[in-house]
Design an enzyme around this catalytic site. Structure first.
Site, PDB file in Angstrom:
ATOM      1  CB  SER A 149      -1.047   0.098   1.149  1.00  0.00           C
ATOM      2  OG  SER A 149      -1.928   1.050   1.305  1.00  0.00           O
ATOM      3  CG  ASP A 176      -3.238  -4.056  -4.026  1.00  0.00           C
ATOM      4  OD1 ASP A 176      -3.028  -3.653  -5.197  1.00  0.00           O
ATOM      5  OD2 ASP A 176      -4.380  -3.910  -3.383  1.00  0.00           O
ATOM      6  CG  HIS A 253      -5.491  -2.082  -0.586  1.00  0.00           C
ATOM      7  ND1 HIS A 253      -4.467  -2.143  -1.290  1.00  0.00           N
ATOM      8  CD2 HIS A 253      -5.089  -1.155   0.470  1.00  0.00           C
ATOM      9  CE1 HIS A 253      -3.468  -1.327  -1.035  1.00  0.00           C
ATOM     10  NE2 HIS A 253      -3.762  -0.758   0.291  1.00  0.00           N
TER      11      HIS A 253
END
Length: 326
Positions: A149, A176, A253
């Site tokens: 992230s 991600d 996610h």
């Protein structure tokens, strides 16, 4: 392939939580303490020298939320060091049976986290050995950097800045990765330039892992956790060879986190993003593909990575996208 990279490996592992030198009151160990708290996963039974992965957590998450993923990777013969880039101070006030948790949270600018990543990298050669079992040695000539992230953004920004650190990374992995709220709403410093193959990483091998549900809103009130325009697809489009790209179908996610993430922040991971049916398949895939990629580009053993590319191994989930730049 000796073992299935998507299952636990042959090594018994341990987790070690290490306080930073700002929190450590023991003057004898102060000089060896890391500049940020770190969680270390390592083999602990068989003596040897092992490659090292530095793993950077996602936005407002604890490094401990990745414990199962870290232990999976460590069980295949790697040392995983996960710093807590943003130290979260918690004050609990109890009034009429109501608990109020106050947090110091990260701001939009990731510059401090990028600097902390460099500081941790420099600390590895000075202090890491002190927190490993005595018969376990880090091979810092085989060093990888990964982030999830916002941590993925930080990892790319750190690598692209070509910092004057004592150690150099040979592998870069974005799990991600996210560069902001939307295209045109990137958080500083911007990583994406929207110019194909623009990342100048001096031949560092790059892997990007994406989730198909990351760009999907969980409900009308929350934005997508990995919005189109600033997500894994955009990161990969700017990579140069050698690089590879995998997108997991029907997973979200945060689906690579531990099965049980506790506390206010832990509970929020179940309700902020669009999730898959369970976390285990995405976590096993993430761990396995990270292991296969590092075995290839750090140790010269590409057998697992090629078996995955050619469809010769059963995966824990379905893949929407598989791309190799060679």
């Amino acid at each position: 392939m000796d073992t299935n990279v998507f299952e636990l490996g042959k090594y018994t592992t341990k987790l070690e939580q290490v306080e930073s030198n700002t929190n450590n009151n023991n003057s004898c160990s102060y000089s060896l303490s890391p500049p940020k708290p770190v969680l270390i996963a390592s083999p602990c039974d068989l003596a040897g020298e092992f490659p090292v992965l530095v793993f950077l957590h996602g936005y407002l998450l604890y490094n401990s939320f990745y414990s199962q993923l870290m232990l999976h990777v460590a069980s295949h013969g790697f040392i995983v060091v996960a710093p807590q880039l943003i130290e979260i101070e918690i004050e609990i006030e109890i009034e009429i049976e109501i608990e109020i948790e106050l947090y110091i949270v990260a701001g939009a600018d990731a510059s401090d986290e990028i600097k902390s990543a460099a500081d941790i990298t420099n600390w590895l050669s000075e202090g890491l050995q002190s927190y490993l079992p005595p018969h376990i040695r880090p091979n810092l000539a085989k060093l990888a950097l990964a982030g999830h992230s916002r941590g993925g953004k930080v990892a790319f920004a750190h690598a692209l800045s070509k910092p004057s650190t004592k150690l150099k990374f040979s592998v870069l992995i974005g799990v991600d990765p996210v560069d902001g709220m939307d295209k045109g709403k990137q958080t500083p410093p911007h990583v994406l330039t929207y110019s194909p193959n623009s990342f100048d990483l001096d031949d560092v091998a790059v892997m990007v892992i994406g989730s198909s549900l990351g760009e999907v809103r969980r409900n009308p009130f929350f934005p997508a956790c990995a919005p189109k325009g600033v997500n894994h697809e955009d990161f990969f489009q700017e990579c140069r060879k050698p690089a590879c790209y995998f997108v997991a179908e029907d997973y979200g996610h945060l689906d690579m986190l531990d099965d049980d993430t506790k506390g206010f922040r832990g509970k929020s991971t179940y309700c902020l993003c669009k999730n898959g049916k369970a976390r285990e398949p995405m976590r096993r895939f993430t761990g396995g593909i990270v292991i296969a990629f590092m075995k290839g580009y750090l140790e010269g053993d590409y057998s697992d990575l090629m078996a995955i590319k050619c469809g010769h191994v059963t995966l824990p989930l379905e893949l929407k996208t598989v791309v190799f730049l060679e």
